[in-house]
Every structure is written in structure tokens, then in C-alpha cells.
Design a protein around this motif. Structure first.
Motif, PDB file in Angstrom:
ATOM      1  N   LEU A 160       0.760  -1.038   0.124  1.00 55.98           N
ATOM      2  CA  LEU A 160      -0.073  -0.014   0.090  1.00 55.98           C
ATOM      3  C   LEU A 160       1.040   1.263   0.047  1.00 55.98           C
ATOM      4  O   LEU A 160       1.867   1.363   0.756  1.00 55.98           O
ATOM      5  CB  LEU A 160      -0.824  -0.025   1.127  1.00 55.98           C
ATOM      6  N   TYR A 161       0.414   2.230  -0.977  1.00 60.29           N
ATOM      7  CA  TYR A 161       1.143   3.539  -1.069  1.00 60.29           C
ATOM      8  C   TYR A 161       0.597   4.349   0.262  1.00 60.29           C
ATOM      9  O   TYR A 161      -0.645   4.814   0.099  1.00 60.29           O
ATOM     10  CB  TYR A 161       0.937   4.166  -2.270  1.00 60.29           C
ATOM     11  N   THR A 162       1.450   4.771   0.941  1.00 59.72           N
ATOM     12  CA  THR A 162       1.010   5.568   2.122  1.00 59.72           C
ATOM     13  C   THR A 162       1.535   6.974   2.220  1.00 59.72           C
ATOM     14  O   THR A 162       2.996   7.489   1.808  1.00 59.72           O
ATOM     15  CB  THR A 162       1.453   5.003   3.328  1.00 59.72           C
ATOM     16  N   VAL A 163       0.624   8.150   2.469  1.00 67.76           N
ATOM     17  CA  VAL A 163       1.093   9.427   2.631  1.00 67.76           C
ATOM     18  C   VAL A 163       0.825   9.798   4.259  1.00 67.76           C
ATOM     19  O   VAL A 163      -0.117   9.543   4.507  1.00 67.76           O
ATOM     20  CB  VAL A 163       0.168  10.152   1.813  1.00 67.76           C
ATOM     21  N   ALA A 164       2.123  10.661   4.802  1.00 66.70           N
ATOM     22  CA  ALA A 164       1.834  11.024   6.090  1.00 66.70           C
ATOM     23  C   ALA A 164       1.640  12.672   5.913  1.00 66.70           C
ATOM     24  O   ALA A 164       2.479  13.198   5.228  1.00 66.70           O
ATOM     25  CB  ALA A 164       3.107  10.827   6.730  1.00 66.70           C
ATOM     26  N   ARG A 165       0.464  12.787   6.471  1.00 68.40           N
ATOM     27  CA  ARG A 165       0.088  14.438   6.445  1.00 68.40           C
ATOM     28  C   ARG A 165       0.684  14.998   7.711  1.00 68.40           C
ATOM     29  O   ARG A 165       0.267  14.591   8.642  1.00 68.40           O
ATOM     30  CB  ARG A 165      -1.371  14.635   6.434  1.00 68.40           C
ATOM     31  N   VAL A 166       1.240  16.316   7.690  1.00 66.42           N
ATOM     32  CA  VAL A 166       1.813  17.032   8.625  1.00 66.42           C
ATOM     33  C   VAL A 166       1.346  18.297   8.609  1.00 66.42           C
ATOM     34  O   VAL A 166       1.452  19.289   7.609  1.00 66.42           O
ATOM     35  CB  VAL A 166       3.481  16.958   8.657  1.00 66.42           C
ATOM     36  N   SER A 167       0.479  18.562   9.737  1.00 64.80           N
ATOM     37  CA  SER A 167       0.137  20.074   9.863  1.00 64.80           C
ATOM     38  C   SER A 167       1.539  21.009  10.612  1.00 64.80           C
ATOM     39  O   SER A 167       1.281  20.672  11.726  1.00 64.80           O
ATOM     40  CB  SER A 167      -1.248  20.126  10.724  1.00 64.80           C
ATOM     41  N   CYS A 168       1.823  21.594   9.644  1.00 69.78           N
ATOM     42  CA  CYS A 168       3.319  22.057  10.188  1.00 69.78           C
ATOM     43  C   CYS A 168       3.145  23.065  11.176  1.00 69.78           C
ATOM     44  O   CYS A 168       3.653  22.886  12.382  1.00 69.78           O
ATOM     45  CB  CYS A 168       3.941  22.842   8.848  1.00 69.78           C
ATOM     46  N   PHE A 169       2.525  24.274  10.787  1.00 69.84           N
ATOM     47  CA  PHE A 169       2.650  25.237  11.851  1.00 69.84           C
ATOM     48  C   PHE A 169       1.136  25.648  12.653  1.00 69.84           C
ATOM     49  O   PHE A 169       1.207  26.324  13.558  1.00 69.84           O
ATOM     50  CB  PHE A 169       2.913  26.894  11.096  1.00 69.84           C
ATOM     51  N   ARG A 170       0.181  24.899  12.021  1.00 64.21           N
ATOM     52  CA  ARG A 170      -1.124  24.900  12.768  1.00 64.21           C
ATOM     53  C   ARG A 170      -0.871  23.817  13.937  1.00 64.21           C
ATOM     54  O   ARG A 170      -1.093  22.741  13.637  1.00 64.21           O
ATOM     55  CB  ARG A 170      -2.238  24.644  11.965  1.00 64.21           C
ATOM     56  N   ASP A 171      -0.768  24.225  15.135  1.00 63.09           N
ATOM     57  CA  ASP A 171      -0.552  23.231  16.132  1.00 63.09           C
ATOM     58  C   ASP A 171      -0.855  23.794  17.303  1.00 63.09           C
ATOM     59  O   ASP A 171      -0.353  24.854  18.172  1.00 63.09           O
ATOM     60  CB  ASP A 171       1.110  23.004  16.273  1.00 63.09           C
ATOM     61  N   ASN A 172      -2.023  22.936  18.024  1.00 60.36           N
ATOM     62  CA  ASN A 172      -2.625  23.528  19.221  1.00 60.36           C
ATOM     63  C   ASN A 172      -1.887  23.242  20.533  1.00 60.36           C
ATOM     64  O   ASN A 172      -2.104  23.486  21.627  1.00 60.36           O
ATOM     65  CB  ASN A 172      -3.920  23.163  19.474  1.00 60.36           C
ATOM     66  N   LYS A 173      -0.905  22.206  20.433  1.00 64.04           N
ATOM     67  CA  LYS A 173      -0.034  21.500  21.633  1.00 64.04           C
ATOM     68  C   LYS A 173       0.879  22.287  22.042  1.00 64.04           C
ATOM     69  O   LYS A 173       1.208  23.045  23.171  1.00 64.04           O
ATOM     70  CB  LYS A 173       0.330  20.094  21.214  1.00 64.04           C
ATOM     71  N   VAL A 174       2.238  22.355  21.140  1.00 65.68           N
ATOM     72  CA  VAL A 174       3.517  22.753  21.536  1.00 65.68           C
ATOM     73  C   VAL A 174       3.394  24.148  21.818  1.00 65.68           C
ATOM     74  O   VAL A 174       4.143  24.699  23.048  1.00 65.68           O
ATOM     75  CB  VAL A 174       4.473  22.489  20.117  1.00 65.68           C
ATOM     76  N   PRO A 175       2.720  25.265  21.127  1.00 60.62           N
ATOM     77  CA  PRO A 175       2.863  26.628  21.532  1.00 60.62           C
ATOM     78  C   PRO A 175       2.139  26.708  23.018  1.00 60.62           C
ATOM     79  O   PRO A 175       2.500  27.632  23.772  1.00 60.62           O
ATOM     80  CB  PRO A 175       2.096  27.522  20.592  1.00 60.62           C
ATOM     81  N   TYR A 176       1.425  25.876  23.519  1.00 67.67           N
ATOM     82  CA  TYR A 176       0.720  25.947  25.041  1.00 67.67           C
ATOM     83  C   TYR A 176       1.804  25.643  25.834  1.00 67.67           C
ATOM     84  O   TYR A 176       2.086  26.330  26.933  1.00 67.67           O
ATOM     85  CB  TYR A 176      -0.403  24.986  24.711  1.00 67.67           C
ATOM     86  N   TYR A 177       2.545  24.539  25.589  1.00 66.40           N
ATOM     87  CA  TYR A 177       3.651  24.337  26.506  1.00 66.40           C
ATOM     88  C   TYR A 177       4.820  24.924  26.360  1.00 66.40           C
ATOM     89  O   TYR A 177       5.786  25.016  27.317  1.00 66.40           O
ATOM     90  CB  TYR A 177       3.870  22.801  26.363  1.00 66.40           C
ATOM     91  N   VAL A 178       5.127  25.289  25.178  1.00 63.26           N
ATOM     92  CA  VAL A 178       6.493  26.129  24.699  1.00 63.26           C
ATOM     93  C   VAL A 178       6.099  27.453  24.150  1.00 63.26           C
ATOM     94  O   VAL A 178       6.272  27.555  22.991  1.00 63.26           O
ATOM     95  CB  VAL A 178       7.260  25.393  23.940  1.00 63.26           C
ATOM     96  N   PRO A 179       5.637  28.452  25.160  1.00 61.99           N
ATOM     97  CA  PRO A 179       5.007  29.610  24.511  1.00 61.99           C
ATOM     98  C   PRO A 179       5.842  30.394  23.496  1.00 61.99           C
ATOM     99  O   PRO A 179       5.420  31.095  22.656  1.00 61.99           O
ATOM    100  CB  PRO A 179       4.539  30.371  25.509  1.00 61.99           C
ATOM    101  N   THR A 180       7.030  30.357  23.562  1.00 61.81           N
ATOM    102  CA  THR A 180       8.199  31.144  23.038  1.00 61.81           C
ATOM    103  C   THR A 180       8.047  30.610  21.366  1.00 61.81           C
ATOM    104  O   THR A 180       8.469  31.781  20.616  1.00 61.81           O
ATOM    105  CB  THR A 180       9.434  31.140  23.402  1.00 61.81           C
ATOM    106  N   LEU A 181       7.496  29.582  21.053  1.00 65.51           N
ATOM    107  CA  LEU A 181       7.443  29.222  19.688  1.00 65.51           C
ATOM    108  C   LEU A 181       6.255  29.491  18.990  1.00 65.51           C
ATOM    109  O   LEU A 181       6.177  29.365  17.823  1.00 65.51           O
ATOM    110  CB  LEU A 181       7.307  27.376  19.679  1.00 65.51           C
TER     111      LEU A 181
END
Length: 353
Positions: A160-181
Motif C-alpha cells: 500500500l502506498y502511504t502518505v503522512a500528512r503533517v500540519s506544519c505550523f497549525r499546532d494547538n499543543k506545542v505553543p501551549y507548553y512552549v509559548p516562545t514558539l
């Protein structure tokens, strides 16, 4: 005595006349012989068998005693191969559960597709695999399960041919824990878009590196294609609330975004069989760039192997015509329309998870 002399004078005169005749005759014969030799000179042919006569003006070519018949072989020119028609690209978005439950191939077949796309980094920032990155652990973004990565690799080792989608900058997690990003408001809070999601700042080098490292980990897990979504500056929500300055300088946007694509492409160089794709929209492709997101046709096509396009009110033909007018000719399988539902078997389409 006088009588005798008179008698013998007549006899001597007759002998001289005969001799002269003989001489003249010999001279004529000699002249004829010389003339004959001159006339026959051009007909003399010398060969291994001696001198013999041939035809004047003709060259005599010896005929071999054992002559092999001449065989004429006609060589047809090598035909120019006709390129095989490109098969339609049909990619079905599947839930994360299909990464490990063994149902991916059946779900793809049921959708009439030939490939599957999964959210490996969702808009919420959650990863569907276990990452070794420090920021993934700090941001509480990691997937769970001791065998999860092994199960994903097993899926990717199949047909099976597989594609990994990556939501690059829309990210509700990391900016919450690392606000400087995160992208900041004028009040120094994390900015949120129209869907109430936080964003990593594309301007921040650590944020770009985090996303790049995730793409490399997914390539290592065996995905055939990495799809970058939300890979530029946000276009939805109250953009006027975003704090301007070095972290959000419109003059730098296009350079930042284009360099990010090149950064990911370079990082994937160790995985030459992995295709890099970017999600964009028809408005950007029709005009050549987007002043808000700062995606550009030139920036994307310099690094991406394929573009996934949200058509909106446009058609695929509209987009192809506009790109051709910009001097961009993409192969048929390098421009995939994003659809709300699975299409037919004769056209290209992709649905997102």
C-alpha cells in the motif's frame, strides 16, 4: 666487244627493278603491322594468365570462382516509445486507527482509491507515532504504545502506498507548553485562528526545525510521501491581532516560507524515494502567489514533487492553464485536487483524513 656490252646493259637494269619492288612491299607490310599494334594497344589486358585482348574502354573485373550470393538486410528504424498514460491519482484519507489495526488496504479498496493518507501530525499538534524529539515530549504531543512505531513500519513495508500528512505550523499543543514558539497577539498571548487553534511561528527557526525533524522521522518510518499542510503563515481569523515585528514581518514572509520548503527537501535527501508534497489553494496557483500566506508557485515547485490543491470554485483545467501561462508545466500526477468525497476511477482526487 661493243656488241657484248650493249647486250648485257639491259639485263642489269631489270634486276634492280625487282629488288626495289620487294623493298617497297616489305615497307608496306611493316607499316601495316605497326598501325595494327597501335590500334590494338588499348585492347591489351594483362592478367595472371598473360596478355590477351579485351574491350576498349571497359575495365575487366575478375569473377571469383566461389561467389556467395549477396543478402540484403533491411533495418527498420527504432520506433520512438509511446509514453504510458499516467494513471489517475486516487488517495483516500483514513483514520489513525487504520495505521495499526490491519484494515488500511481494505478501506482504500472500498473507497475506490489506490493509496492512503493519514494524519501523523494533526492540527491539534498530536503525533500519531512515538517521536524521539525533545519538543514533542515537552509539548505533550507524542503518540503512545510500545509497538506503535513497529506496527506503522509493518504497514509501510507492504504494497500500500502511504502518505503522512503533517500540519506544519497549525499546532494547538506545542505553543501551549512552549509559548516562545507561538505566534503572539499584541497582548503577548498565543494567537488563535478562526477555528480557535494556536500556531507555531514560521519565522521561528526552532519551530521550523521541529517540523523538519518530524518529516525525517516519518520518512524513516517508511511513508512513501510527506504532505505539508498549513505550511505557511495563517490566512484565517483576526490577523490584525497578531503582533507585528521581527517575528511577523510581511516583508520576510515569502523568503521564510520558501526557505522552509527547501529545508525540508534537503533534510529528506537521505530518502530519495520519498515524495514531498504541499497543500495549497487554487487562488495561489492562479495568481502565482498569496500575499497573506506567502506561498508562491515558484517557491513550492522548487522543492515539492507534487501539489495538492483545494480547487474551490475553480476547475483543474483553470489551474493547469494558469500554471502554463506562468511557464510551469506539471506532470498529470503532480497536481492532485482535494475533494470532499471519493471520486471516480478515471480522475485524480484525494480526500484528507
Amino acid at each position: 666487244m661493243a656488241y657484248r656490252g650493249s647486250r648485257y646493259t639491259g639485263y642489269r637494269g631489270r634486276s634492280r627493278s625487282v629488288l626495289k619492288g620487294v623493298i617497297v612491299a616489305l615497307a608496306v607490310v611493316l607499316a601495316l603491322a605497326v598501325a595494327a599494334l597501335i590500334m590494338l594497344e588499348n585492347q591489351q589486358v594483362f592478367s595472371g594468365e598473360g596478355l590477351h585482348l579485351g574491350n576498349v574502354g571497359q575495365s575487366e573485373t575478375p569473377t571469383p570462382s566461389d561467389t556467395t550470393p549477396l543478402v540484403v538486410v533491411t533495418v527498420s528504424p527504432t520506433p520512438t516509445p509511446t509514453p504510458e498514460p499516467t494513471a489517475p491519482v486516487r488517495i483516500a484519507g483514513l483514520p489513525a486507527s487504520a495505521l495499526t489495526d490491519g484494515t488500511a488496504a481494505q478501506q482504500v479498496q472500498a473507497a475506490g482509491a489506490s493509496a492512503a493518507v493519514f494524519d501523523l501530525k494533526g492540527d491539534d499538534g498530536v503525533l500519531q507515532y512515538v517521536s524521539s524529539l525533545t519538543l514533542a515530549a515537552q509539548g505533550g504531543a507524542n503518540g503512545s504504545g510500545e509497538t506503535r512505531n513497529a506496527d506503522i513500519q509493518a504497514l509501510n513495508e507492504g504494497d500500500l502506498y502511504t502518505v503522512a500528512r503533517v500540519s506544519c505550523f497549525r499546532d494547538n499543543k506545542v505553543p501551549y507548553y512552549v509559548p516562545t514558539l507561538g505566534i503572539k497577539t499584541n497582548s503577548n498571548y498565543n494567537w488563535r485562528d478562526g477555528g480557535d487553534y494556536r500556531w507555531l511561528s514560521p519565522t521561528n527557526a526552532d519551530a521550523r526545525q521541529y517540523v523538519t525533524d518530524i518529516c525525517v522521522e516519518l520518512a524513516r518510518l517508511g511513508f512513501d510521501e510527506i504532505l505539508l499542510d498549513n505550511s505557511a503563515y495563517p490566512t484565517d481569523g483576526h490577523l490584525e491581532y497578531i503582533r507585528k515585528g521581527d517575528a511577523y514581518d510581511a516583508a520576510q514572509f515569502e523568503t521564510v516560507v520558501t526557505d522552509f520548503y527547501a529545508q525540508v527537501k534537503s533534510a529528506l535527501a537521505a530518502y530519495p524515494d520519498v515524495r514531498l508534497s504541499i497543500v495549497t489553494d487554487s487562488a495561489t496557483l492562479l495568481s502565482g502567489s498569496n500575499a497573506v500566506s506567502s506561498q508562491s508557485v515558484a517557491g513550492m515547485t522548487a522543492s515539492a514533487d507534487r501539489l495538492w490543491v483545494e480547487l474551490g470554485e475553480s476547475t483543474l483545467t483553470d489551474v493547469q492553464t494558469a500554471l502554463a501561462g506562468q511557464g510551469v508545466e506539471l506532470p498529470a500526477d503532480a497536481l492532485v485536487p482535494i475533494a470532499d468525497a471519493a471520486g471516480d476511477a478515471s480522475s485524480s482526487w484525494a480526500t484528507l483524513p
